[in-house]
Scaffold this active site. Structure first.
Site, PDB file in Angstrom:
ATOM      1  CG  ASP A  88       0.341   0.859   6.056  1.00  0.00           C
ATOM      2  OD1 ASP A  88       0.945   0.233   6.956  1.00  0.00           O
ATOM      3  OD2 ASP A  88      -0.802   1.325   6.216  1.00  0.00           O
TER       4      ASP A  88
ATOM      5  CG  ASP B 158      -1.832   1.192   1.284  1.00  0.00           C
ATOM      6  OD1 ASP B 158      -2.935   1.110   0.724  1.00  0.00           O
ATOM      7  OD2 ASP B 158      -1.449   2.217   1.891  1.00  0.00           O
TER       8      ASP B 158
ATOM      9  CG  ASP C 182      -2.289   7.192   1.897  1.00  0.00           C
ATOM     10  OD1 ASP C 182      -2.128   8.309   2.443  1.00  0.00           O
ATOM     11  OD2 ASP C 182      -3.393   6.791   1.510  1.00  0.00           O
TER      12      ASP C 182
END
Length: 322
Positions: free
Chosen positions: A228, A100, A102
């Site tokens: 992440d 992930d 972001d």
């Protein structure tokens, strides 16, 4: 106080807009759908409904139309009994590999504060304080560039076949469908992969930009990719279903093909126009273009932009015409 993403008190119009989308939505689901746990967040709820199972796409679609989701997920893991309420009872059969990325971790987000609808620069406010985080095209492009680097790492260094997905909000997911020894990696194995990606340590320095692995990347100025870590480490993580809607922005979760991505309102699948009443006054950067809003004023906007603004807390949709 940050605006809640919950739609409590929000117009039911958005619910109907989401439902209309799901009537014909094409969801990219795994072939082993019966081995996956499904979960969703209902409208007007801050909690998830988990441990759902479906044996076919048609069964899932029927459920969705009766229980329109704000967010929709399936598990990266495969289970013998995905409907079991306790994780140890599910019977883990292996998991896909997830990453992930972001905007919060890669860009400096511009957070604007508003008091009674007007932007403020101080901490003083006698009314409700709203915070709006503006995401620029440049920021999203930087996150995407990092996703491409990560894709290259997984291909060149691990021999995997990663797929990049836009999250439907402000980041990207990378998923590797695993059906062999990769599927059986435990949390510590996955942590080692995450650390290799985030904090690489080449055995020696090289000035050759075409060098293998991290030697060449360091020479090109690439010193790691911010991900992440918890998403990668957890083999029982939930992942957004490609083709579903992200309830934080109303944008579609899509796979990125040919390594090309544009951040604009066409990431939204909604048609028609809306009457949008703003809670804020000012100029705002929304999906790559600037928009002027005045508190209390009703403005005609495309449904693509209007739904995004409503979900982000800029105001409410009063009417929708397809």
């Amino acid at each position: 106080m940050q605006i809640s993403i919950s739609l409590q008190g929000q117009s039911k119009i958005i619910y109907q807009i989401f439902r209309s989308y799901y009537e014909n939505a094409v969801l990219d689901l795994p072939q082993d759908i019966e081995l996956r746990e499904f979960a969703y967040q209902p409208f007007n709820s801050d909690t998830y409904v988990r441990h759902l199972t479906f044996s076919s796409v048609d069964e899932l679609r029927s459920f969705i139309l009766s229980n329109v989701p704000l967010h929709l997920y399936f598990s990266a893991a495969r289970y013998q009994i995905p409907s079991a309420k306790e994780m140890e009872q599910k019977g883990w059969l292996g998991s896909d590999l997830l990453f992930d990325l972001d905007a919060d971790d890669i860009c400096e987000i511009n957070v604007r504060r508003f008091c009674s609808g007007m932007e403020i620069l101080s901490e003083t406010c006698d009314g409700e304080v709203r915070e709006i985080s503006e995401i620029t095209v440049d920021c999203i492009n930087r996150v995407f560039e990092n996703a491409l680097v990560l894709k290259d790492i997984l291909i060149q260094d691990f021999g995997l076949k990663p797929r990049i997905f836009f999250s439907g909000n402000r980041g990207f997911h990378i998923r590797v469908d695993c059906y062999n020894e990769w599927a059986n990696l435990d949390s510590e194995d996955r942590r080692e992969i995450a650390e290799y990606i985030m904090s690489p340590s080449p055995p020696y320095e090289s000035n050759s930009e075409s060098g293998p692995g991290w030697l060449g990347r360091f020479a090109r100025g690439i010193n790691g990719v911010k991900i992440d870590e918890q998403v990668t480490v957890d083999p029982k993580r939930l992942v957004r279903i490609p083709g579903s809607l992200n309830g934080k922005a109303g944008l579609k979760v899509i796979e990125i093909v040919n390594d090309k991505f544009e951040y604009d309102e066409y990431l939204s699948p909604f048609e028609g126009i809306v009457a949008f009443q703003s809670n804020l006054s000012g100029k705002f950067n929304v999906l790559g273009h600037e928009i002027q809003l005045r508190r209390g004023e009703i403005t005609k906007l495309s449904a693509k932009t209007g739904v995004y603004l409503a979900l982000k807390g800029y105001g409410v949709i009063k009417a929708h015409v397809r």
